[in-house]
Design a protein around this motif. Structure first.
Motif, PDB file in Angstrom:
ATOM      1  N   VAL A   1       0.838  -1.205   0.000  1.00 50.51           N
ATOM      2  CA  VAL A   1       0.000   0.000   0.000  1.00 50.51           C
ATOM      3  C   VAL A   1       0.873   1.256   0.000  1.00 50.51           C
ATOM      4  CG1 VAL A   1      -1.664   1.330   1.374  1.00 50.51           C
ATOM      5  CG2 VAL A   1      -1.993  -1.123   1.041  1.00 50.51           C
ATOM      6  N   ALA A   2       1.940   1.252   0.777  1.00 52.05           N
ATOM      7  CA  ALA A   2       2.831   2.414   0.833  1.00 52.05           C
ATOM      8  C   ALA A   2       3.489   2.670  -0.518  1.00 52.05           C
ATOM      9  CB  ALA A   2       3.898   2.208   1.908  1.00 52.05           C
ATOM     10  N   ILE A   3       3.926   1.614  -1.193  1.00 53.59           N
ATOM     11  CA  ILE A   3       4.537   1.788  -2.518  1.00 53.59           C
ATOM     12  C   ILE A   3       3.521   2.318  -3.508  1.00 53.59           C
ATOM     13  CG2 ILE A   3       5.548   0.532  -4.472  1.00 53.59           C
ATOM     14  CD1 ILE A   3       6.940  -1.258  -2.372  1.00 53.59           C
ATOM     15  N   ALA A   4       2.291   1.779  -3.464  1.00 56.59           N
ATOM     16  CA  ALA A   4       1.248   2.248  -4.385  1.00 56.59           C
ATOM     17  C   ALA A   4       0.932   3.717  -4.150  1.00 56.59           C
ATOM     18  CB  ALA A   4      -0.010   1.388  -4.212  1.00 56.59           C
ATOM     19  N   VAL A   5       0.808   4.142  -2.913  1.00 60.48           N
ATOM     20  CA  VAL A   5       0.517   5.545  -2.610  1.00 60.48           C
ATOM     21  C   VAL A   5       1.682   6.432  -3.034  1.00 60.48           C
ATOM     22  CG1 VAL A   5       0.149   7.195  -0.723  1.00 60.48           C
ATOM     23  CG2 VAL A   5      -1.115   5.036  -0.768  1.00 60.48           C
TER      24      VAL A   5
ATOM     25  N   GLY B   1       5.698  10.690  -5.700  1.00 60.32           N
ATOM     26  CA  GLY B   1       6.794  10.929  -4.786  1.00 60.32           C
ATOM     27  C   GLY B   1       6.558  12.016  -3.766  1.00 60.32           C
ATOM     28  N   ARG B   2       5.392  12.651  -3.769  1.00 56.11           N
ATOM     29  CA  ARG B   2       5.132  13.739  -2.821  1.00 56.11           C
ATOM     30  C   ARG B   2       4.842  13.240  -1.411  1.00 56.11           C
ATOM     31  NH1 ARG B   2       0.903  15.952  -6.459  1.00 56.11           N
ATOM     32  NH2 ARG B   2       2.094  16.191  -8.354  1.00 56.11           N
ATOM     33  N   LEU B   3       4.359  12.039  -1.288  1.00 59.23           N
ATOM     34  CA  LEU B   3       3.985  11.500   0.036  1.00 59.23           C
ATOM     35  C   LEU B   3       5.009  10.465   0.500  1.00 59.23           C
ATOM     36  CD1 LEU B   3       0.140  11.069  -0.398  1.00 59.23           C
ATOM     37  CD2 LEU B   3       1.354  12.906   0.765  1.00 59.23           C
ATOM     38  N   ILE B   4       6.236  10.878   0.611  1.00 58.10           N
ATOM     39  CA  ILE B   4       7.301   9.941   0.996  1.00 58.10           C
ATOM     40  C   ILE B   4       7.122   9.439   2.434  1.00 58.10           C
ATOM     41  CG2 ILE B   4       8.994  11.618   1.840  1.00 58.10           C
ATOM     42  CD1 ILE B   4      11.011   9.833   0.130  1.00 58.10           C
TER      43      ILE B   4
END
Length: 127
Positions: A96-100, A106-109
């Protein structure tokens, strides 16, 4: 139930371990070891180990013939769904983290903090 020589030796070994860890001093060890050597029944050992934590002699751990076994109550989260969720929580959170991260360009690192938080909360370990 009567004690065997092996059970008495095991109780003496456990007392020695408590001396090594500093829970008993040498004088108290001498007193208790004399009582272990003279013990005839398992019930004679019980008062000698009541105030000590683990390890315990094997004679005190074995269920007694007259004792009825009380089943351990299942933990609250022992259902199949809960086991599945706890087992796969971290891998799912990583996906889920990779998908987001990819979808947000890349804005939501900080989204990678999610798997770490789940890892810490669930105490997940590789089995």
């Amino acid at each position: 139930m009567r004690l065997s020589d092996e059970e008495r030796q095991d109780a003496l070994d456990v007392l020695s371990e408590h001396v090594r860890t500093g829970r008993l001093d040498v004088d108290e060890y001498g007193t208790r070891s004399a009582k272990v050597t003279a013990a005839k029944r398992v019930s004679d050992l019980e008062p000698l180990f009541d105030d000590l934590p683990s390890p315990r002699p094997s004679a005190l751990l074995a269920p007694r013939a007259g004792a009825t076994a009380v089943p351990d109550p299942s933990p609250a989260g022992d259902s199949a769904l809960m086991r599945f969720a706890l087992r796969f929580a971290v891998p799912i959170a990583v996906v889920v983290a990779i998908a987001v991260f990819v979808l947000s360009r890349g804005r939501l690192i900080l989204v990678f903090a999610l798997p770490l938080a789940i890892l810490l909360i669930t105490g997940w370990r590789r089995r």
